[in-house]
Design an enzyme around this catalytic site. Structure first.
Site, mmCIF file in Angstrom:
data_model
loop_
_atom_site.group_PDB
_atom_site.id
_atom_site.type_symbol
_atom_site.label_atom_id
_atom_site.label_comp_id
_atom_site.label_asym_id
_atom_site.label_seq_id
_atom_site.Cartn_x
_atom_site.Cartn_y
_atom_site.Cartn_z
ATOM 1 N N GLU A 35 0.841 -1.208 0.000
ATOM 2 C CA GLU A 35 0.000 0.000 0.000
ATOM 3 C C GLU A 35 0.874 1.255 0.000
ATOM 4 O O GLU A 35 0.570 2.240 -0.667
ATOM 5 C CB GLU A 35 -0.902 -0.006 1.235
ATOM 6 C CG GLU A 35 -2.060 -0.972 1.119
ATOM 7 C CD GLU A 35 -2.769 -1.196 2.449
ATOM 8 O OE1 GLU A 35 -3.993 -1.041 2.488
ATOM 9 O OE2 GLU A 35 -2.086 -1.511 3.447
ATOM 10 N N TYR A 36 1.990 1.162 0.765
ATOM 11 C CA TYR A 36 2.920 2.286 0.819
ATOM 12 C C TYR A 36 3.501 2.540 -0.581
ATOM 13 O O TYR A 36 3.532 3.672 -1.063
ATOM 14 C CB TYR A 36 4.046 1.985 1.820
ATOM 15 C CG TYR A 36 5.099 3.061 1.908
ATOM 16 C CD1 TYR A 36 4.964 4.123 2.788
ATOM 17 C CD2 TYR A 36 6.224 3.022 1.077
ATOM 18 C CE1 TYR A 36 5.931 5.119 2.861
ATOM 19 C CE2 TYR A 36 7.190 4.008 1.133
ATOM 20 C CZ TYR A 36 7.042 5.056 2.030
ATOM 21 O OH TYR A 36 7.991 6.038 2.084
ATOM 22 N N ASP A 37 3.936 1.459 -1.227
ATOM 23 C CA ASP A 37 4.521 1.592 -2.573
ATOM 24 C C ASP A 37 3.528 2.237 -3.536
ATOM 25 O O ASP A 37 3.899 2.997 -4.418
ATOM 26 C CB ASP A 37 4.922 0.221 -3.129
ATOM 27 C CG ASP A 37 6.125 -0.335 -2.385
ATOM 28 O OD1 ASP A 37 6.775 0.442 -1.663
ATOM 29 O OD2 ASP A 37 6.391 -1.543 -2.518
ATOM 30 N N SER A 82 32.647 15.099 22.782
ATOM 31 C CA SER A 82 32.705 13.647 22.896
ATOM 32 C C SER A 82 32.310 13.275 24.326
ATOM 33 O O SER A 82 31.900 14.142 25.100
ATOM 34 C CB SER A 82 34.076 13.143 22.465
ATOM 35 O OG SER A 82 34.913 13.055 23.547
ATOM 36 N N LYS A 115 24.591 2.974 23.702
ATOM 37 C CA LYS A 115 25.588 3.703 22.928
ATOM 38 C C LYS A 115 25.660 3.018 21.572
ATOM 39 O O LYS A 115 26.158 1.895 21.457
ATOM 40 C CB LYS A 115 26.941 3.671 23.651
ATOM 41 C CG LYS A 115 27.962 4.583 23.036
ATOM 42 C CD LYS A 115 29.142 4.756 23.989
ATOM 43 C CE LYS A 115 30.142 5.772 23.503
ATOM 44 N NZ LYS A 115 30.662 5.537 22.187
ATOM 45 N N ARG A 136 30.726 14.937 12.572
ATOM 46 C CA ARG A 136 31.295 15.577 13.751
ATOM 47 C C ARG A 136 32.625 16.260 13.418
ATOM 48 O O ARG A 136 32.920 17.333 13.917
ATOM 49 C CB ARG A 136 31.490 14.515 14.835
ATOM 50 C CG ARG A 136 32.128 15.045 16.070
ATOM 51 C CD ARG A 136 32.068 14.045 17.205
ATOM 52 N NE ARG A 136 32.713 14.627 18.354
ATOM 53 C CZ ARG A 136 34.009 14.505 18.623
ATOM 54 N NH1 ARG A 136 34.775 13.807 17.825
ATOM 55 N NH2 ARG A 136 34.528 15.078 19.675
HETATM 56 S S1 IVH Z 1 25.150 11.771 23.455
HETATM 57 C C1 IVH Z 1 27.844 15.250 24.535
HETATM 58 N N1 IVH Z 1 24.026 9.455 23.193
HETATM 59 O O1 IVH Z 1 29.243 8.162 21.187
HETATM 60 C C2 IVH Z 1 26.981 14.107 24.352
HETATM 61 N N2 IVH Z 1 26.116 9.813 22.102
HETATM 62 O O2 IVH Z 1 31.934 8.211 22.248
HETATM 63 C C3 IVH Z 1 26.552 13.956 22.975
HETATM 64 N N3 IVH Z 1 26.903 7.899 20.781
HETATM 65 O O3 IVH Z 1 30.225 11.166 19.683
HETATM 66 C C4 IVH Z 1 26.403 12.560 22.560
HETATM 67 N N4 IVH Z 1 25.183 6.589 21.177
HETATM 68 O O4 IVH Z 1 28.686 9.571 18.359
HETATM 69 C C5 IVH Z 1 25.086 10.212 22.880
HETATM 70 N N5 IVH Z 1 22.867 7.456 23.000
HETATM 71 C C6 IVH Z 1 23.932 8.209 22.694
HETATM 72 C C7 IVH Z 1 24.974 7.752 21.852
HETATM 73 C C8 IVH Z 1 26.058 8.577 21.594
HETATM 74 C C9 IVH Z 1 26.329 6.718 20.541
HETATM 75 C C10 IVH Z 1 28.219 8.292 20.228
HETATM 76 C C11 IVH Z 1 28.336 9.695 19.714
HETATM 77 C C12 IVH Z 1 29.490 10.312 20.469
HETATM 78 C C13 IVH Z 1 30.247 9.100 20.866
HETATM 79 C C14 IVH Z 1 31.164 9.337 22.032
#
Ligand code: IVH
Length: 664
Positions: A35-37, A82, A115, A136
């Site tokens: 349907e989306y297509d 970071s 993460k 970044r």
């Molecule tokens: S917050 C200052 N949340 O991890 C905080 N980062 O090792 C901003 N990353 O450069 C980042 N999952 O690329 C945040 N749930 C998450 C993340 C995350 C992966 C990455 C991000 C950051 C790096 C640092």
């Protein structure tokens, strides 16, 4: 009239955006893909007819066809910081103590999220429209990767609703799902290209391609996780901000929790350390953030990283062992891969005895030799890999690059891109062995109990030397093999028999044609009525198929124009192999042809004509391109006829079409 059309177009775009949102942000689609297509196709058709109405934020405009020359740079409005790392629970508790001390209170909450192991990206939306995407970089200046990020389907080109601030910068992670990563590597090996070591490198490499069309095929995805610059606040705490992202149609990772104290944080981290393997994307830890923005401001940053945030890194699963020897493995395409034989060691729940060294550049980089003590790791928790040499062995056996194939001794040649060494001897026993194992494999002919051990026995007894011989095996031959009872022999022959009617797609894949993996085989099967028409296709006909490029077309053509291959295929047919085709093909008159239909036809409704084309082995496409074989034009045709003329694509009338079908 135009107002009406504009309304229709706006309405379709709104619907498509809404369904994207439900699919990517809410993970809860309310319509089927089909349907989306249909909605998407309808919008495309209207835009082709009224090209003036195309806007850059239209869901049809994700991929710009033009490769770029280089990336320009972007200065981030707020630095992209970071995160500091912790590696154990004590360090997490120490972080919590610093927070309590700096805030002077215990009244704070954390959010705990995964993460994601990809690369950070900053998206800028102005008036709800995606205007810029930047990497970044060094945190202050990044690369403008807007054209590539636009191809990522989970990144909205336009935000949902009207409630968003005029300027909204969202930061998040671009990543490659594990399945997409595996598929991509499989294809790269087939094409003799260097594999990506892990999904993160694959995502980064894909985002830095100069051709957005290739990026679009890489199946990247995105999760939003923090705020950059905004023209007005959207929340006073992170958890709410994330929910607002969701309302704006931005995908967030649902595995986010609030935690009242560090003990709760630790519990969540422990749980995910165990459960992360179930996810279909890679994570390398957890990110723990102070929830309330005023408290974040009080804590501030250290320049490099904020004080209100910490990463808890999962221990990379590593082990120490000794390289006993380095073997050379010859794959089904002749590529020679160095493999380390290790003293067996437990790693992430399995015993690792071997690890790929990828290629000879990698051996040089690691400076590894037999006798060395090395650290092995499950790279991206997928393939065991030698990470580094811990201690050089007392007796070292330095490794020389191959000059001759380790199996057939024919001279080897280095690949054009300079990474792989290849044996080009099609009669090389190793190449034959690998090809037969692949042929019988699960995703190909799926011949049960026809694994490497049986293949080796049959090869040793000279009972098979190619695919066709499999179908000539008799009970007497199989049952006389060592450790083979009558019952097992019967089972083997039954599985062989069953594979004779395997689907056309699997049969094509099983042949192991260079550059044709299981996915490409499916595309080929979709475009040809039977194996004969594929075998007879010219390179031009093959190139007309969407997703078949000149390299693949040449491989296919060469394969089917090599006498030995054709002979083996014919022998298979003579011994009862007959690939099944689900499609009801009336004829293959239109095999290999891609046809676009426009205008009203006398003898066919729209559905009927599409079915008729497919029944005769052809393919229907909705838009005219250089790959279109011809445009079938009825009365009052649309702009497709103009497009065809400008591209020099043949246009035929309904009566000419009837003649082709032999139905004058
Ligand atoms: S917050 C200052 N949340 O991890 C905080 N980062 O090792 C901003 N990353 O450069 C980042 N999952 O690329 C945040 N749930 C998450 C993340 C995350 C992966 C990455 C991000 C950051 C790096 C640092």
């Amino acid at each position: 009239m135009t107002n009406d059309i504009k309304k229709q177009i706006d309405n379709l775009r709104r619907q498509i955006n809404e369904h994207n949102y439900k699919y990517y942000s809410l993970n809860a689609p309310t319509i089927s893909d089909k349907e989306y297509d249909k909605l998407f196709l309808h919008l495309k058709e209207l835009e082709t007819k009224y090209p003036d109405m195309i806007t850059p934020d239209s869901p049809t405009q994700r991929v710009s066809g033009q490769p770029i020359l280089e990336f320009s740079t972007v200065a981030h409005s707020l630095p992209m910081l970071s995160i500091d790392n912790t590696y154990n629970e004590q360090e997490l508790s120490a972080f919590d103590e610093r927070i309590a001390k700096n805030l002077g209170t215990k009244d704070y909450q954390y959010t705990v999220e995964l993460k994601i192991d990809g690369l950070a990206i900053s998206l800028r939306y102005e008036d709800g429209i995606l205007t810029q995407a930047a990497t970044r970089g060094d945190g202050t200046i990044g690369d403008d990767v807007t054209v590539n990020v636009r191809t990522i389907k989970s990144v909205p080109l336009r935000l949902v609703g009207t409630d968003y601030p005029k300027v909204l910068e969202v930061r998040g992670e671009v990543y490659m799902p594990i399945k997409a990563f595996n598929d991509l590597n499989e294809k790269r090996v087939e094409a003799g290209e260097r594999e990506f070591a892990n999904p993160r490198n694959a995502a980064a490499g894909s985002l830095k391609l100069l051709d957005p069309e290739t990026t679009a095929q890489r199946k990247l995805s995105f999760f939003a996780y923090s705020l950059g610059q905004t023209s007005q606040p959207i929340a006073t705490n992170h958890f709410t901000a994330m929910n607002r992202f969701k309302d704006f149609g931005l995908p967030i990772n649902e595995n986010i929790s609030k935690a009242a104290d560090i003990d709760e944080v630790i519990k969540i981290c422990r749980r995910w350390d165990k459960e992360r393997h179930k996810l279909d994307y890679m994570t390398d830890g957890m990110v723990i953030k102070i929830d309330r923005f005023t408290q974040r401001d009080m804590l501030g940053t250290t320049g490099r990283a904020p004080r209100w945030c910490i990463a808890y890194k999962f221990a990379a699963e590593q082990a120490e062992t000794v390289v006993e020897s380095i073997d050379l493995q010859v794959g089904k395409t002749g590529v020679i891969t160095p493999v380390a034989n290790l003293t067996p060691v437990k790693l992430a729940g399995t015993t690792v005895k071997r690890a790929s060294l990828h290629n000879f550049d990698e051996i040089e980089r690691l400076d590894v030799a037999a006798g060395d003590t090395v650290i092995v790791e499950k790279a991206g928790e997928i393939i065991p890999q030698v990470i580094s040499v811990k201690q050089k062995g007392l007796v070292r056996e330095p490794f020389a690059k191959p000059v001759n194939c380790p199996v057939c001794s024919e001279p080897v040649k280095k690949d054009e891109n300079g990474v792989y060494y290849k044996c080009h001897n099609s009669s090389c026993p190793a190449v034959i062995r690998e090809k037969i194992i692949y042929f019988a494999g699960k995703a190909q002919m799926d011949i049960d109990s026809f694994g490497p051990a049986l293949v080796d026995q049959l090869l040793a007894k000279k009972l098979i030397k190619n695919f066709a011989d499999i179908y000539k095996l008799t009970f007497a031959q199989v049952s006389q093999l060592p450790r083979m009872g009558d019952k097992s022999a019967e089972k083997v022959l039954e599985s062989i028999d069953k594979s004779k009617t395997q689907t056309l797609a699997r049969f094509i894949a099983a042949l192991g044609i260079n550059n044709v993996g299981t996915q490409s085989a499916e595309i080929l099967a979709d475009n040809f009525a039977n194996i004969d028409s594929l075998m007879g296709a010219t390179q031009e006909q093959l190139c007309q198929i969407d997703q078949v490029g000149p390299v693949m077309a040449k491989s296919i053509y060469d394969y089917f124009h090599t006498e030995k291959n054709v002979d083996i295929i014919n022998q298979m047919f003579a011994n009862g192999v007959s690939p099944s085709h689900e499609k009801t093909i009336v004829s293959d008159i239109l095999a290999g042809q891609t046809i676009v239909v426009t205008g009203t036809l006398e003898n066919f409704s729209r559905d009927r004509i599409e079915q008729t084309i497919k029944d005769n082995g052809g393919k229907v496409s909705s838009s005219v391109s250089k790959k279109t074989s011809f445009v079938l034009a009825g009365t009052e045709p649309g702009s497709k006829v103009d497009k065809a003329q400008s591209l020099g694509v043949k246009i035929i009338s309904e009566s000419e079409f009837m003649k082709i079908l032999g139905k004058e």
